[in-house]
Design an enzyme around this catalytic site. Structure first.
Site, PDB file in Angstrom:
ATOM      1  CE  LYS A 141      -4.227   1.302   2.416  1.00 18.08           C
ATOM      2  NZ  LYS A 141      -4.880   1.206   3.740  1.00 18.08           N
TER       3      LYS A 141
HETATM    4  C1  E4P Z   1      -8.074   2.490   3.709  1.00 15.06           C
HETATM    5  O1  E4P Z   1      -7.396   1.592   3.258  1.00 15.06           O
HETATM    6  C2  E4P Z   1      -7.906   3.115   5.026  1.00 15.06           C
HETATM    7  O2  E4P Z   1      -7.267   2.190   5.884  1.00 15.06           O
HETATM    8  C3  E4P Z   1      -9.188   3.468   5.706  1.00 15.06           C
HETATM    9  O3  E4P Z   1     -10.320   3.047   4.998  1.00 15.06           O
HETATM   10  C4  E4P Z   1      -9.232   4.829   6.276  1.00 15.06           C
HETATM   11  O4  E4P Z   1     -10.470   4.998   6.912  1.00 15.06           O
HETATM   12  P1  E4P Z   1     -10.751   6.176   7.962  1.00 15.06           P
HETATM   13  O5  E4P Z   1     -11.008   7.429   7.202  1.00 15.06           O
HETATM   14  O6  E4P Z   1     -11.981   5.704   8.690  1.00 15.06           O
HETATM   15  O7  E4P Z   1      -9.537   6.254   8.840  1.00 15.06           O
END
Ligand code: E4P
Length: 220
Positions: free
Chosen positions: A89
């Protein structure tokens, strides 16, 4: 539609598995910081434990911490070597896009994270990202329409037959999942609490109570 769970918590991953609602896992540095990992060794062990809970066609998005190109590449390569189910990622930055291109040439899957605009989604697809993660909830928090962005990304990707898959992220409530399913995203990644909230409907509870009462009145 794939259901990924947005957590680094092993109990939640097991819970999602037992519900039959687990197609993959996404983590991020904030989610990792909530787990009992305090050094690189423990982080690696934790990622491996998550991967061991997954099946062959499922994957774990594990995020790089470094932000300069060379360090990102080195960290991403180490992550990819940890387990074949790991998708690297990478944040949506200039260095991130260069790193995605590098990994795509090496056939290493990437998830381009922190996507907030159609331009960013185009760059990620052109670099060869396997997934893009548009952050719905964080856009909604600022009064931008996150679902519109996801629909636009879908349209543009279809226009140019990009292979990059849309992984809708930052899901906050059940309607996000439902609307994403209507748009036709490849996957959503959600906290388990939001998946649970899809279950509930008062008429289901009332209906079930009545079925059981009617049955018990006649049949003992
Ligand atoms: C995506 O891969 C992120 O880990 C995540 O969805 C972020 O979500 P949040 O805005 O609730 O922190």
């Amino acid at each position: 539609m794939k259901f990924f769970i947005d957590t680094a918590n092993l109990k939640e991953i097991d819970e999602a598995r037992s519900l039959g609602m687990l197609d993959g896992v996404t983590t991020n540095p904030s989610l990792m910081s909530k787990e009992s990992v305090s050094n690189q060794k423990e982080i690696q062990k934790h990622y491996i434990s998550i991967c061991e809970r997954l099946k062959n066609n499922e994957n774990l998005s594990a995020e790089v911490i470094n932000t300069n190109y060379i360090d990102m590449i080195q960290e991403g390569e180490k992550l990819a070597l940890l387990h074949p189910r790991i998708v690297v990622k990478i944040p949506m930055t200039k260095n991130g896009i260069k790193a995605i291109k590098y990994f795509s040439n090496k056939k290493i899957k990437t998830n381009c994270t922190l996507i907030f605009s159609i331009g960013q989604a185009i760059l990620a697809a052109k670099a060869g990202a396997y997934y893009v993660s548009p952050f719905l909830g964080r856009l909604d928090d600022l009064s931008y329409n996150g679902l519109n962005l996801i629909q636009e990304i879908k349209n543009v990707y279809e226009n140019y037959h990009f292979d990059t898959k849309i992984l809708a992220a930052s899901i906050r409530h059940p309607l996000h999942i439902i609307e994403c399913s209507k748009i036709g995203v490849h996957a959503i990644t959600s906290p388990i609490s939001v998946i649970y909230s899809l279950f509930y409907h008062p008429l289901t509870d009332i209906g079930l109570e009545k079925f059981i009462k009617d049955f018990q009145k006649k049949i003992r």
